[in-house]
Design a protein around this motif. Sequence first.
Motif, PDB file in Angstrom:
ATOM      1  N   UNK A 150       0.758  -1.207  -0.086  1.00  0.00           N
ATOM      2  CA  UNK A 150       0.148   0.117  -0.133  1.00  0.00           C
ATOM      3  C   UNK A 150       0.850   1.175  -0.137  1.00  0.00           C
ATOM      4  N   UNK A 151       2.011   1.164   0.079  1.00  0.00           N
ATOM      5  CA  UNK A 151       2.951   2.233   0.195  1.00  0.00           C
ATOM      6  C   UNK A 151       3.263   2.886  -1.321  1.00  0.00           C
ATOM      7  N   UNK A 152       3.845   3.905  -1.177  1.00  0.00           N
ATOM      8  CA  UNK A 152       4.235   4.808  -2.623  1.00  0.00           C
ATOM      9  C   UNK A 152       5.261   3.740  -3.379  1.00  0.00           C
ATOM     10  N   UNK A 153       4.876   4.029  -4.704  1.00  0.00           N
ATOM     11  CA  UNK A 153       5.651   3.125  -5.586  1.00  0.00           C
ATOM     12  C   UNK A 153       7.325   3.475  -5.124  1.00  0.00           C
ATOM     13  N   UNK A 154       7.617   4.750  -4.903  1.00  0.00           N
ATOM     14  CA  UNK A 154       9.054   5.095  -4.554  1.00  0.00           C
ATOM     15  C   UNK A 154       9.601   4.216  -3.586  1.00  0.00           C
ATOM     16  N   UNK A 155       8.584   3.795  -2.354  1.00  0.00           N
ATOM     17  CA  UNK A 155       9.092   3.052  -1.460  1.00  0.00           C
ATOM     18  C   UNK A 155       8.947   1.497  -1.910  1.00  0.00           C
ATOM     19  N   UNK A 156       7.692   1.277  -2.343  1.00  0.00           N
ATOM     20  CA  UNK A 156       7.650  -0.405  -2.286  1.00  0.00           C
ATOM     21  C   UNK A 156       8.546  -1.032  -3.591  1.00  0.00           C
ATOM     22  N   UNK A 157       8.514  -0.007  -4.739  1.00  0.00           N
ATOM     23  CA  UNK A 157       9.451  -0.503  -5.735  1.00  0.00           C
ATOM     24  C   UNK A 157      10.932  -0.502  -5.501  1.00  0.00           C
ATOM     25  N   UNK A 158      11.193   0.554  -4.946  1.00  0.00           N
ATOM     26  CA  UNK A 158      12.568   0.920  -5.026  1.00  0.00           C
ATOM     27  C   UNK A 158      13.454   0.867  -3.859  1.00  0.00           C
TER      28      UNK A 158
END
Length: 284
Positions: A199-207
């Motif tokens: 549920x976190x921002x893509x900046x966090x969950x994907x990177x």
Amino acid sequence: MTTLVKAWTAARETLKAAGVDQPAIDARLMLEFAADVSRTEIVTDPYRELTAEQEAKLDGLIARRARREPVSHIVGRKGFWKIMLSVTPDVLTPRADTETVVELVLRDFPEQMAFSVLDLGVGSGTMLLAILAERPAAKGLGVDVSEEALAVARENAANLDLDNRVALLRGDWTFGLGDASFDLVVSNPPYIATDEIETLDPEVKDHEPRLALDGGADGLDAYRFLAPEILRVLKPGGRFAVEIGHTQAAAVEALFKAAGAEGVTTHQDLGLRDRVVAGVKASF
Ligand code: GLN
């Protein structure tokens, strides 16, 4: 040919369409980096033309940001407290929230005091190096399970001329550390519940590294292990401060109290959310 102001505007629109949180700010940061200009120059000399090379570089940076790569990964650094840190995808990007830990610790350890500090899960060196930079008689040990993270921390320690006062070692939390060894222990362990990560921002969950985020089913796994271990490695009278998720204060306080800590308190970040649990190991 494009100008600084035109490039900024176009970049902002691209980032806005990509759902980036602060498109104007991020577009400006990318432009500063690509065209090697300051924020002031963009405002005072808006019609300066970009070279073809700068324009191409900007396009590349904006494309990365539009794919939701964090700014810190694109520019390779991030300011924290009073220091600048190199950042890669192998470490958690330093966050302003974490400055709450540093601020609290500095209050309890006066400027000229000689003391030893342990940072468990040191990552890029964020907390440990910020503390050592402010306390010239202090010495630190940073432990991390990730060799890649330690490489980043070592580079940061060297850049800040702190490498003579810090040791950075690979390890699994406190394994191998002796009893009653440190005056201060800090940690910003992984504390996001596994199911919440998506549920976190893509900046966090994907990177950002899962290792630095995933705190298990309820987010508290690291504290369950760390609370008694931190009390073990602290000297009598020593202090600890750990970062927490904003809903975890009661649970983390209970874990430290159960481990025998005294004076356990919770402290809020600038957004007035619970962010740090701190306390003391009894001095007898
Ligand atoms: N504060 C970070 C976030 O919300 C998480 C940091 C951590 O798990 N230690 O993305």
